[in-house]
Design a protein around this motif. Structure first.
Motif, short mmCIF file in Angstrom:
data_model
loop_
_atom_site.label_atom_id
_atom_site.label_comp_id
_atom_site.label_asym_id
_atom_site.label_seq_id
_atom_site.Cartn_x
_atom_site.Cartn_y
_atom_site.Cartn_z
N TYR A 33 14.62 106.61 29.95
CA TYR A 33 15.32 105.85 30.99
C TYR A 33 16.66 105.36 30.47
O TYR A 33 16.91 105.30 29.26
CB TYR A 33 14.46 104.67 31.45
N LYS A 34 17.52 105.02 31.41
CA LYS A 34 18.90 104.67 31.08
C LYS A 34 19.00 103.52 30.08
O LYS A 34 19.78 103.59 29.13
CB LYS A 34 19.67 104.32 32.35
N ASP A 35 18.20 102.47 30.24
CA ASP A 35 18.29 101.34 29.31
C ASP A 35 17.87 101.74 27.90
O ASP A 35 18.43 101.27 26.91
CB ASP A 35 17.48 100.14 29.81
N THR A 36 16.90 102.65 27.78
CA THR A 36 16.47 103.14 26.47
C THR A 36 17.57 103.99 25.84
O THR A 36 17.85 103.86 24.65
CB THR A 36 15.17 103.96 26.60
N LEU A 37 18.21 104.84 26.65
CA LEU A 37 19.29 105.68 26.13
C LEU A 37 20.48 104.82 25.70
O LEU A 37 21.10 105.08 24.67
CB LEU A 37 19.71 106.72 27.17
N THR A 38 20.78 103.77 26.47
CA THR A 38 21.87 102.87 26.12
C THR A 38 21.56 102.16 24.80
O THR A 38 22.43 102.05 23.92
CB THR A 38 22.09 101.83 27.24
N ALA A 39 20.32 101.68 24.65
CA ALA A 39 19.92 101.03 23.40
C ALA A 39 19.99 102.01 22.23
O ALA A 39 20.40 101.65 21.12
CB ALA A 39 18.51 100.45 23.53
N LEU A 40 19.61 103.27 22.46
CA LEU A 40 19.68 104.29 21.42
C LEU A 40 21.13 104.54 21.02
O LEU A 40 21.45 104.64 19.83
CB LEU A 40 19.04 105.59 21.90
N PHE A 41 22.02 104.64 22.00
CA PHE A 41 23.43 104.86 21.71
C PHE A 41 24.00 103.71 20.87
O PHE A 41 24.72 103.94 19.90
CB PHE A 41 24.21 105.03 23.02
N GLU A 42 23.66 102.48 21.23
CA GLU A 42 24.12 101.32 20.45
C GLU A 42 23.54 101.35 19.04
O GLU A 42 24.22 101.02 18.07
CB GLU A 42 23.75 100.01 21.17
N ALA A 43 22.27 101.75 18.92
CA ALA A 43 21.64 101.84 17.60
C ALA A 43 22.32 102.90 16.74
O ALA A 43 22.51 102.71 15.53
CB ALA A 43 20.15 102.15 17.75
N MET A 53 13.89 97.23 19.05
CA MET A 53 12.51 97.51 18.67
C MET A 53 11.74 98.20 19.80
O MET A 53 10.95 99.11 19.56
CB MET A 53 11.79 96.23 18.24
N ASN A 54 11.98 97.78 21.04
CA ASN A 54 11.35 98.44 22.19
C ASN A 54 11.80 99.89 22.28
O ASN A 54 11.01 100.79 22.56
CB ASN A 54 11.65 97.70 23.49
N MET A 55 13.09 100.12 22.04
CA MET A 55 13.63 101.49 22.07
C MET A 55 12.97 102.32 20.96
O MET A 55 12.56 103.46 21.20
CB MET A 55 15.15 101.45 21.89
N ILE A 56 12.82 101.76 19.77
CA ILE A 56 12.21 102.49 18.66
C ILE A 56 10.75 102.82 18.98
O ILE A 56 10.31 103.95 18.78
CB ILE A 56 12.33 101.68 17.35
N ARG A 57 10.02 101.85 19.51
CA ARG A 57 8.62 102.09 19.87
C ARG A 57 8.50 103.17 20.95
O ARG A 57 7.58 103.97 20.94
CB ARG A 57 7.97 100.81 20.37
N THR A 58 9.43 103.16 21.89
CA THR A 58 9.41 104.13 22.98
C THR A 58 9.75 105.53 22.48
O THR A 58 9.10 106.51 22.87
CB THR A 58 10.42 103.72 24.08
N LEU A 59 10.76 105.65 21.63
CA LEU A 59 11.26 106.97 21.23
C LEU A 59 10.61 107.55 19.98
O LEU A 59 10.78 108.73 19.70
CB LEU A 59 12.77 106.90 21.02
#
Length: 162
Positions: A67-77, A100-106
């Motif tokens: 999802y977009k919020d996960t991709l945005t968090a990944l890009f920032e990471a 951390m939510n992005m890491i757990r998701t991906l």
């Protein structure tokens, strides 16, 4: 990450990995064409709800939709990792939770590239590399195919170990 700043062993390993990927797709030019096609797709094909998208040479399947919020968090990471060497360095408590939510998701997500040729050869890699404990990184393959400038991919593909 600048490919030229890596040690010779890392360069050699990445070169062999990407040569293998390109041979599965039919060669370096087909591989580069596929990457260009991925980047031309709007909106970002990683956000496709079905978790799959196509190029002229390959079908790309994600084991889980993003999802977009996960991709945005990944890009920032990725940006923090490039700047500080760690994707969690210098994050505020609010950003830490999102990271951390992005890491757990991906963490379990794999990307599979399947050729459209009759052989149907495939190659797969994870988005995140969790091989080192307490040190999660975005894989070089993911960053190179989906984010880095095409010149970085060309450096890897056409590397001549001296």
């Amino acid at each position: 990450m600048d490919f030229n700043k890596l040690d010779k062993e890392s360069k050699k390993d990445l070169h062999e990995q990407f040569i293998q990927y390109s041979e599965i797709l039919g060669g370096s030019n087909f591989f580069l064409t596929m990457v260009e096609e991925i980047r031309e797709q709007k909106p970002n094909p990683l956000l496709n709800q079905s978790g799959a998208f196509h190029t002229s040479k390959a079908r790309v399947v994600l084991s889980k939709s993003i999802y977009k919020d996960t991709l945005t968090a990944l890009f920032e990471a990725i940006r923090r990792e490039e700047k500080n060497g760690d994707m969690l360095d210098g994050v505020t408590p609010k950003e830490y939770k999102a990271a951390m939510n992005m890491i757990r998701t991906l963490k379990p997500v794999q990307i599979t590239f399947e050729t459209k040729s009759e052989e149907g050869k495939t190659f797969t890699f994870n988005i995140l590399d969790t091989s080192v404990e307490k040190k999660t990184r975005v894989t070089f393959a993911f960053k190179t195919i989906f984010f880095y400038h095409l010149d970085e991919l060309k450096k890897v593909l056409f590397y001549k170990g001296t």
